[in-house]
Design a protein around this motif. Structure first.
Motif, PDB file in Angstrom:
ATOM      1  N   GLU A   1       0.800  -1.119  -0.155  1.00  0.00           N
ATOM      2  CA  GLU A   1      -0.123  -0.035  -0.194  1.00  0.00           C
ATOM      3  C   GLU A   1       0.840   1.276  -0.056  1.00  0.00           C
ATOM      4  O   GLU A   1       0.502   2.322  -0.620  1.00  0.00           O
ATOM      5  CB  GLU A   1      -0.945   0.175   1.140  1.00  0.00           C
ATOM      6  N   ALA A   2       2.031   1.026   0.660  1.00  0.00           N
ATOM      7  CA  ALA A   2       2.661   2.336   0.946  1.00  0.00           C
ATOM      8  C   ALA A   2       3.345   2.752  -0.591  1.00  0.00           C
ATOM      9  O   ALA A   2       3.803   3.981  -0.826  1.00  0.00           O
ATOM     10  CB  ALA A   2       3.785   2.302   1.897  1.00  0.00           C
ATOM     11  N   ILE A   3       3.956   1.840  -1.232  1.00  0.00           N
ATOM     12  CA  ILE A   3       4.520   2.117  -2.533  1.00  0.00           C
ATOM     13  C   ILE A   3       3.907   2.008  -3.795  1.00  0.00           C
ATOM     14  O   ILE A   3       4.526   2.322  -4.714  1.00  0.00           O
ATOM     15  CB  ILE A   3       6.043   1.245  -2.496  1.00  0.00           C
ATOM     16  N   SER A   4       2.686   1.558  -3.759  1.00  0.00           N
ATOM     17  CA  SER A   4       1.874   1.523  -4.710  1.00  0.00           C
ATOM     18  C   SER A   4       0.934   2.719  -4.991  1.00  0.00           C
ATOM     19  O   SER A   4       0.715   3.197  -4.026  1.00  0.00           O
ATOM     20  CB  SER A   4       1.192   0.231  -4.985  1.00  0.00           C
ATOM     21  N   VAL A   5       0.388   2.823  -6.092  1.00  0.00           N
ATOM     22  CA  VAL A   5      -0.555   3.965  -6.603  1.00  0.00           C
ATOM     23  C   VAL A   5      -1.795   3.498  -5.968  1.00  0.00           C
ATOM     24  O   VAL A   5      -2.724   4.221  -5.293  1.00  0.00           O
ATOM     25  CB  VAL A   5      -0.803   4.129  -7.980  1.00  0.00           C
ATOM     26  N   ARG A   6      -2.039   2.287  -5.829  1.00  0.00           N
ATOM     27  CA  ARG A   6      -3.357   1.546  -5.359  1.00  0.00           C
ATOM     28  C   ARG A   6      -3.158  -0.105  -5.530  1.00  0.00           C
ATOM     29  O   ARG A   6      -2.285  -0.548  -6.083  1.00  0.00           O
ATOM     30  CB  ARG A   6      -4.616   1.640  -6.209  1.00  0.00           C
ATOM     31  N   TRP A   7      -3.841  -0.701  -4.752  1.00  0.00           N
ATOM     32  CA  TRP A   7      -3.661  -2.181  -4.968  1.00  0.00           C
ATOM     33  C   TRP A   7      -5.124  -2.752  -4.439  1.00  0.00           C
ATOM     34  O   TRP A   7      -6.037  -1.875  -4.142  1.00  0.00           O
ATOM     35  CB  TRP A   7      -2.727  -2.910  -3.786  1.00  0.00           C
ATOM     36  N   GLY A   8      -5.373  -3.989  -4.992  1.00  0.00           N
ATOM     37  CA  GLY A   8      -6.739  -4.462  -4.594  1.00  0.00           C
ATOM     38  C   GLY A   8      -6.698  -6.222  -4.923  1.00  0.00           C
ATOM     39  O   GLY A   8      -5.544  -6.773  -5.133  1.00  0.00           O
ATOM     40  N   THR A   9      -7.859  -6.506  -5.028  1.00  0.00           N
ATOM     41  CA  THR A   9      -8.085  -8.096  -5.145  1.00  0.00           C
ATOM     42  C   THR A   9      -9.233  -8.126  -5.945  1.00  0.00           C
ATOM     43  O   THR A   9     -10.355  -7.449  -5.972  1.00  0.00           O
ATOM     44  CB  THR A   9      -8.407  -8.808  -3.686  1.00  0.00           C
ATOM     45  N   ASP A  10      -9.074  -9.196  -6.907  1.00  0.00           N
ATOM     46  CA  ASP A  10     -10.306  -9.558  -7.850  1.00  0.00           C
ATOM     47  C   ASP A  10     -10.723 -10.876  -7.506  1.00  0.00           C
ATOM     48  O   ASP A  10      -9.671 -11.815  -7.557  1.00  0.00           O
ATOM     49  CB  ASP A  10      -9.882  -9.195  -9.382  1.00  0.00           C
ATOM     50  N   ARG A  11     -11.844 -11.059  -7.295  1.00  0.00           N
ATOM     51  CA  ARG A  11     -12.140 -12.556  -7.094  1.00  0.00           C
ATOM     52  C   ARG A  11     -12.401 -13.222  -8.317  1.00  0.00           C
ATOM     53  O   ARG A  11     -12.877 -12.507  -9.352  1.00  0.00           O
ATOM     54  CB  ARG A  11     -13.792 -12.655  -6.445  1.00  0.00           C
ATOM     55  N   LEU A  12     -11.959 -14.481  -8.489  1.00  0.00           N
ATOM     56  CA  LEU A  12     -11.915 -15.028  -9.890  1.00  0.00           C
ATOM     57  C   LEU A  12     -13.042 -16.548  -9.339  1.00  0.00           C
ATOM     58  O   LEU A  12     -13.196 -16.851  -8.065  1.00  0.00           O
ATOM     59  CB  LEU A  12     -10.406 -15.885 -10.272  1.00  0.00           C
ATOM     60  N   PRO A  13     -13.394 -17.301 -10.407  1.00  0.00           N
ATOM     61  CA  PRO A  13     -14.394 -18.250 -10.024  1.00  0.00           C
ATOM     62  C   PRO A  13     -13.649 -19.371  -9.234  1.00  0.00           C
ATOM     63  O   PRO A  13     -14.098 -20.225  -8.580  1.00  0.00           O
ATOM     64  CB  PRO A  13     -14.806 -18.672 -11.593  1.00  0.00           C
ATOM     65  N   TRP A  14     -12.333 -19.468  -9.494  1.00  0.00           N
ATOM     66  CA  TRP A  14     -11.289 -20.380  -8.752  1.00  0.00           C
ATOM     67  C   TRP A  14     -10.234 -20.060  -7.985  1.00  0.00           C
ATOM     68  O   TRP A  14      -9.419 -20.898  -7.482  1.00  0.00           O
ATOM     69  CB  TRP A  14     -10.885 -21.414  -9.896  1.00  0.00           C
ATOM     70  N   GLY A  15     -10.302 -18.718  -7.499  1.00  0.00           N
ATOM     71  CA  GLY A  15      -9.419 -18.142  -6.680  1.00  0.00           C
ATOM     72  C   GLY A  15      -9.512 -16.760  -6.781  1.00  0.00           C
ATOM     73  O   GLY A  15     -10.495 -16.182  -6.728  1.00  0.00           O
ATOM     74  N   LYS A  16      -8.220 -16.084  -6.539  1.00  0.00           N
ATOM     75  CA  LYS A  16      -8.190 -14.408  -6.568  1.00  0.00           C
ATOM     76  C   LYS A  16      -6.917 -14.137  -7.457  1.00  0.00           C
ATOM     77  O   LYS A  16      -5.857 -14.890  -7.360  1.00  0.00           O
ATOM     78  CB  LYS A  16      -8.276 -14.256  -5.196  1.00  0.00           C
ATOM     79  N   ARG A  17      -7.045 -12.675  -7.613  1.00  0.00           N
ATOM     80  CA  ARG A  17      -5.853 -12.175  -8.052  1.00  0.00           C
ATOM     81  C   ARG A  17      -5.590 -10.881  -7.323  1.00  0.00           C
ATOM     82  O   ARG A  17      -6.649 -10.099  -6.753  1.00  0.00           O
ATOM     83  CB  ARG A  17      -6.277 -11.386  -9.487  1.00  0.00           C
ATOM     84  N   VAL A  18      -4.418 -10.666  -6.497  1.00  0.00           N
ATOM     85  CA  VAL A  18      -4.251  -9.760  -5.723  1.00  0.00           C
ATOM     86  C   VAL A  18      -3.203  -8.734  -6.788  1.00  0.00           C
ATOM     87  O   VAL A  18      -2.009  -9.438  -7.310  1.00  0.00           O
ATOM     88  CB  VAL A  18      -3.278 -10.280  -4.420  1.00  0.00           C
ATOM     89  N   TRP A  19      -3.317  -7.495  -6.885  1.00  0.00           N
ATOM     90  CA  TRP A  19      -2.769  -6.515  -7.828  1.00  0.00           C
ATOM     91  C   TRP A  19      -2.443  -5.430  -6.985  1.00  0.00           C
ATOM     92  O   TRP A  19      -2.798  -4.954  -6.252  1.00  0.00           O
ATOM     93  CB  TRP A  19      -3.514  -6.669  -9.184  1.00  0.00           C
TER      94      TRP A  19
END
Length: 144
Positions: A116-134
């Motif tokens: 969070e401190a070094i990125s412009v923004r971050w988040g998580t996308d739910r996927l049908p079989w898991g997740k993506r953290v970006w």
């Protein structure tokens, strides 16, 4: 000597420029993930984001290793525009990451706070079989 992606790294077939690599869900994969991020940033002329991106992907891989229970993970580095990159780690766990407040003596629990401190923004996308953290990173624009 420029950093090169490994032989199993694939560029995106269509859409915005991207590289991705599937890796075992183990701590040692952070080395290859950092190499991928550095190579992509350098190839796109965004070398000033390479080390920050390497830190972000290290933290995201560490979280996946510690909390997902997955056998493998996928790292992607994409270029949404001329001045930015998105770094993502995909795993098969549907459990969402939780940012913690680590105590001074804690040996872990700071990863998402760093992201969070070094990125412009971050988040998580739910996927049908898991997740993506970006996390999104931006290069400073040169003044003309």
């Amino acid at each position: 000597m420029p950093v090169q992606p490994s032989n199993d790294t694939r560029p995106a077939a269509i859409g915005r420029p991207a590289y991705s690599q599937s890796l075992p869900c183990e701590a040692e994969s952070a080395i290859r993930a950092r190499r991928l991020v550095r190579a992509a940033c350098t190839a796109w002329g965004l070398a000033d984001l390479a080390e920050t991106g390497a830190l972000v992907v290290s933290e995201l891989v560490a979280n996946a290793v510690a909390h997902s229970g997955s056998r493998c993970l996928r790292v992607t580095v994409s270029r949404p525009d001329a001045h930015g990159v998105r770094i993502a780690v995909i795993d098969k766990s549907r459990a969402q990451p939780v940012q913690r407040t680590a105590n001074a003596d804690d040996e872990s629990g700071r990863g998402l706070a760093i992201v969070e401190a070094i990125s412009v923004r971050w988040g998580t996308d739910r996927l049908p079989w898991g997740k993506r953290v970006w996390a999104d990173l931006r290069a400073p624009r040169e003044e003309k």
